[in-house]
Design a protein around this motif. Structure first.
Motif, PDB file in Angstrom:
ATOM      1  N   ASP A 102       0.844  -1.186   0.000  1.00 27.06           N
ATOM      2  CA  ASP A 102       0.000   0.000   0.000  1.00 27.06           C
ATOM      3  C   ASP A 102       0.884   1.243   0.000  1.00 27.06           C
ATOM      4  N   LEU A 103       0.879   1.959  -1.108  1.00 21.58           N
ATOM      5  CA  LEU A 103       1.655   3.189  -1.246  1.00 21.58           C
ATOM      6  C   LEU A 103       0.750   4.421  -1.246  1.00 21.58           C
ATOM      7  N   SER A 104      -0.419   4.278  -0.678  1.00 23.62           N
ATOM      8  CA  SER A 104      -1.347   5.403  -0.604  1.00 23.62           C
ATOM      9  C   SER A 104      -0.698   6.568   0.139  1.00 23.62           C
ATOM     10  N   GLY A 105      -0.895   7.772  -0.389  1.00 28.36           N
ATOM     11  CA  GLY A 105      -0.332   8.961   0.219  1.00 28.36           C
ATOM     12  C   GLY A 105       1.088   9.267  -0.215  1.00 28.36           C
ATOM     13  N   LYS A 106       1.686   8.385  -1.014  1.00 30.03           N
ATOM     14  CA  LYS A 106       3.046   8.596  -1.498  1.00 30.03           C
ATOM     15  C   LYS A 106       3.019   9.170  -2.915  1.00 30.03           C
ATOM     16  N   THR A 107       3.958  10.049  -3.196  1.00 26.90           N
ATOM     17  CA  THR A 107       4.132  10.592  -4.545  1.00 26.90           C
ATOM     18  C   THR A 107       5.401  10.020  -5.149  1.00 26.90           C
ATOM     19  N   ALA A 108       5.283   9.533  -6.370  1.00 26.24           N
ATOM     20  CA  ALA A 108       6.420   8.925  -7.061  1.00 26.24           C
ATOM     21  C   ALA A 108       6.694   9.660  -8.364  1.00 26.24           C
ATOM     22  N   LEU A 109       7.957   9.682  -8.749  1.00 26.14           N
ATOM     23  CA  LEU A 109       8.368  10.203 -10.052  1.00 26.14           C
ATOM     24  C   LEU A 109       9.187   9.134 -10.740  1.00 26.14           C
ATOM     25  N   GLY A 148      -1.296   2.348  -5.202  1.00 26.75           N
ATOM     26  CA  GLY A 148      -1.902   3.489  -4.543  1.00 26.75           C
ATOM     27  C   GLY A 148      -1.132   4.786  -4.605  1.00 26.75           C
ATOM     28  N   ALA A 149       0.054   4.774  -5.207  1.00 27.79           N
ATOM     29  CA  ALA A 149       0.861   5.993  -5.272  1.00 27.79           C
ATOM     30  C   ALA A 149       0.310   6.965  -6.310  1.00 27.79           C
ATOM     31  N   ARG A 150       0.578   8.233  -6.087  1.00 23.17           N
ATOM     32  CA  ARG A 150       0.343   9.278  -7.086  1.00 23.17           C
ATOM     33  C   ARG A 150       1.627   9.376  -7.898  1.00 23.17           C
ATOM     34  N   ALA A 185       7.059  21.031 -11.618  1.00 23.12           N
ATOM     35  CA  ALA A 185       5.813  20.267 -11.676  1.00 23.12           C
ATOM     36  C   ALA A 185       5.655  19.353 -10.472  1.00 23.12           C
ATOM     37  N   VAL A 186       6.795  18.829  -9.982  1.00 23.04           N
ATOM     38  CA  VAL A 186       6.763  17.892  -8.853  1.00 23.04           C
ATOM     39  C   VAL A 186       7.846  18.318  -7.863  1.00 23.04           C
ATOM     40  N   PRO A 187       7.552  19.256  -6.971  1.00 28.28           N
ATOM     41  CA  PRO A 187       8.588  19.785  -6.080  1.00 28.28           C
ATOM     42  C   PRO A 187       9.169  18.758  -5.120  1.00 28.28           C
ATOM     43  N   ASP A 188       8.337  17.822  -4.634  1.00 25.81           N
ATOM     44  CA  ASP A 188       8.791  16.819  -3.676  1.00 25.81           C
ATOM     45  C   ASP A 188       8.234  15.457  -4.050  1.00 25.81           C
ATOM     46  N   VAL A 189       9.025  14.425  -3.831  1.00 26.19           N
ATOM     47  CA  VAL A 189       8.549  13.063  -4.055  1.00 26.19           C
ATOM     48  C   VAL A 189       8.986  12.180  -2.893  1.00 26.19           C
ATOM     49  N   ASP A 190       8.246  11.112  -2.701  1.00 28.14           N
ATOM     50  CA  ASP A 190       8.603  10.099  -1.710  1.00 28.14           C
ATOM     51  C   ASP A 190       9.364   8.948  -2.356  1.00 28.14           C
ATOM     52  N   ILE A 191       9.090   8.734  -3.645  1.00 30.07           N
ATOM     53  CA  ILE A 191       9.697   7.634  -4.391  1.00 30.07           C
ATOM     54  C   ILE A 191      10.246   8.195  -5.697  1.00 30.07           C
ATOM     55  N   LEU A 230      16.643  14.095  -2.681  1.00 31.34           N
ATOM     56  CA  LEU A 230      17.076  13.413  -1.465  1.00 31.34           C
ATOM     57  C   LEU A 230      16.940  14.269  -0.202  1.00 31.34           C
ATOM     58  N   PRO A 231      17.298  15.559  -0.206  1.00 31.16           N
ATOM     59  CA  PRO A 231      17.166  16.341   1.029  1.00 31.16           C
ATOM     60  C   PRO A 231      15.748  16.362   1.594  1.00 31.16           C
ATOM     61  N   GLY A 232      14.750  16.444   0.733  1.00 34.83           N
ATOM     62  CA  GLY A 232      13.368  16.418   1.206  1.00 34.83           C
ATOM     63  C   GLY A 232      13.008  15.081   1.831  1.00 34.83           C
ATOM     64  N   MET A 233      13.489  14.005   1.229  1.00 32.37           N
ATOM     65  CA  MET A 233      13.224  12.676   1.776  1.00 32.37           C
ATOM     66  C   MET A 233      13.857  12.519   3.154  1.00 32.37           C
ATOM     67  N   THR A 234      15.118  12.913   3.274  1.00 31.63           N
ATOM     68  CA  THR A 234      15.787  12.768   4.562  1.00 31.63           C
ATOM     69  C   THR A 234      15.134  13.658   5.611  1.00 31.63           C
ATOM     70  N   GLY A 235      14.647  14.824   5.184  1.00 27.37           N
ATOM     71  CA  GLY A 235      13.949  15.706   6.119  1.00 27.37           C
ATOM     72  C   GLY A 235      12.661  15.104   6.648  1.00 27.37           C
ATOM     73  N   ARG A 236      12.012  14.254   5.833  1.00 31.45           N
ATOM     74  CA  ARG A 236      10.776  13.589   6.253  1.00 31.45           C
ATOM     75  C   ARG A 236      11.038  12.208   6.857  1.00 31.45           C
ATOM     76  N   SER A 237      12.307  11.797   6.853  1.00 31.72           N
ATOM     77  CA  SER A 237      12.729  10.508   7.424  1.00 31.72           C
ATOM     78  C   SER A 237      12.108   9.313   6.703  1.00 31.72           C
ATOM     79  N   TRP A 238      11.812   9.477   5.414  1.00 29.03           N
ATOM     80  CA  TRP A 238      11.293   8.355   4.611  1.00 29.03           C
ATOM     81  C   TRP A 238      11.486   8.672   3.137  1.00 29.03           C
ATOM     82  N   GLY A 239      11.915   7.681   2.398  1.00 24.37           N
ATOM     83  CA  GLY A 239      12.039   7.853   0.960  1.00 24.37           C
ATOM     84  C   GLY A 239      12.605   6.601   0.317  1.00 24.37           C
ATOM     85  N   ARG A 240      12.350   6.479  -0.969  1.00 26.68           N
ATOM     86  CA  ARG A 240      12.856   5.347  -1.742  1.00 26.68           C
ATOM     87  C   ARG A 240      13.426   5.883  -3.059  1.00 26.68           C
ATOM     88  N   ILE A 241      14.684   5.557  -3.330  1.00 27.23           N
ATOM     89  CA  ILE A 241      15.316   5.926  -4.598  1.00 27.23           C
ATOM     90  C   ILE A 241      15.820   4.649  -5.260  1.00 27.23           C
TER      91      ILE A 241
END
Length: 264
Positions: free
Chosen positions: A4-11, A31-33, A79-85, A125-136
């Motif tokens: 379940d990736l609901s609430g996550k934004t991916a690029l 479930g990702a956007r 277009a996509v300032p921040d992503v989780d994935i 990456l800086p945004g991901m580390t700031g939120r303490s979650w991310g996947r690259i």
């Protein structure tokens, strides 16, 4: 396994077709956007419309821009300032005798297949580390490990991408962000069909051409067929999920057993 990736934004870069489109569809189905990327607005809009009709159930948005250039990357960032994935899938490939590869071609392969991934990671990456979650995830290739004689410039770029992934995984150590490479084996895409027909008889029907290509040019494959894009996407979706929280700095193989090694 229910992912379940609901609430996550991916690029996903380079996602208007082929492996990239399959990855976008797979992430959306979980479930990702998903932001779909390609060089031109027209091709991206068409891909978004096509993926939206594919029944994945996820949401797609357009993020056009040639991320191999500073200007194109900036358009995507807007277009996509921040992503989780972040999935760095964009890449170029082609066959050429080693001694005929000029300096400009070497640079083009490095800029597109390696530096583009670095540029995208550096931004997100800086945004991901700031939120303490991310996947690259950086989409690499069996050619990173088993350099093909007919395209050593491509192999070089994918080997470098493994180093990029390992290095940024160290940068993200302890932050909750994982960084991995996905080593994709010979995969069935439109571009690969063209590549196959560069190396085998163009008069052969596709099924025969595919078998001839694998037999003559990729005999190491244990799968003994081309991998379907959706099979690559399955691994990417898993690595994008909370279930893969302890997998980082790795080079995970979806190569059909092509690389004759226990480790990459």
């Amino acid at each position: 396994m229910l992912i379940d990736l609901s609430g996550k934004t991916a690029l996903v870069t380079g996602s208007t077709q082929g492996i990239g489109a399959a990855i976008a569809a797979g992430l959306a189905a979980a479930g990702a956007r998903v932001a779909v990327n390609g060089r031109g607005k027209e091709s991206v809009d068409a891909a978004v419309a096509r993926l939206g009709k594919g029944g994945s159930g996820g949401a797609f948005l357009a993020a056009p821009g040639d991320v191999a250039t500073d200007e194109g990357a900036e358009a995507v960032f807007a277009a996509v300032p921040d992503v989780d994935i972040l999935v760095n899938n964009l890449g170029v490939f082609g066959s050429r005798p080693a001694l005929e590869i000029g300096d400009a071609e070497w640079r083009r392969y490095f800029d597109t297949n390696v530096l583009t991934a670095v540029r995208m990671i550096r931004h997100y990456l800086p945004g991901m580390t700031g939120r303490s979650w991310g996947r690259i995830q950086n989409i690499a290739s069996d050619s990173a490990v088993a350099i093909p004689a007919e395209m050593i410039h491509y192999g070089m770029s994918k080997t470098a991408l493994l180093a990029v992934s390992r290095g940024f995984a160290k940068e993200a150590a302890g932050t909750g962000v994982t960084v991995n490479s996905v080593i994709a084996g010979p995969t069935h895409t439109g571009g690969v069909e063209d590549f196959v027909y560069e190396l085998v008889d163009r008069d052969l029907p596709w099924d025969e051409a595919q078998r001839a290509f694998m037999r003559e040019h990729r005999p190491q494959s244990l799968l003994q067929r081309l991998i379907e894009p959706e099979e690559i996407a399955h691994m990417v979706v898993y690595l994008s999920s909370p279930f893969a929280s302890a997998t980082t700095g790795g080079a995970v193989r979806v190569d059909g057993g092509y690389v004759d090694s226990i480790l990459p």
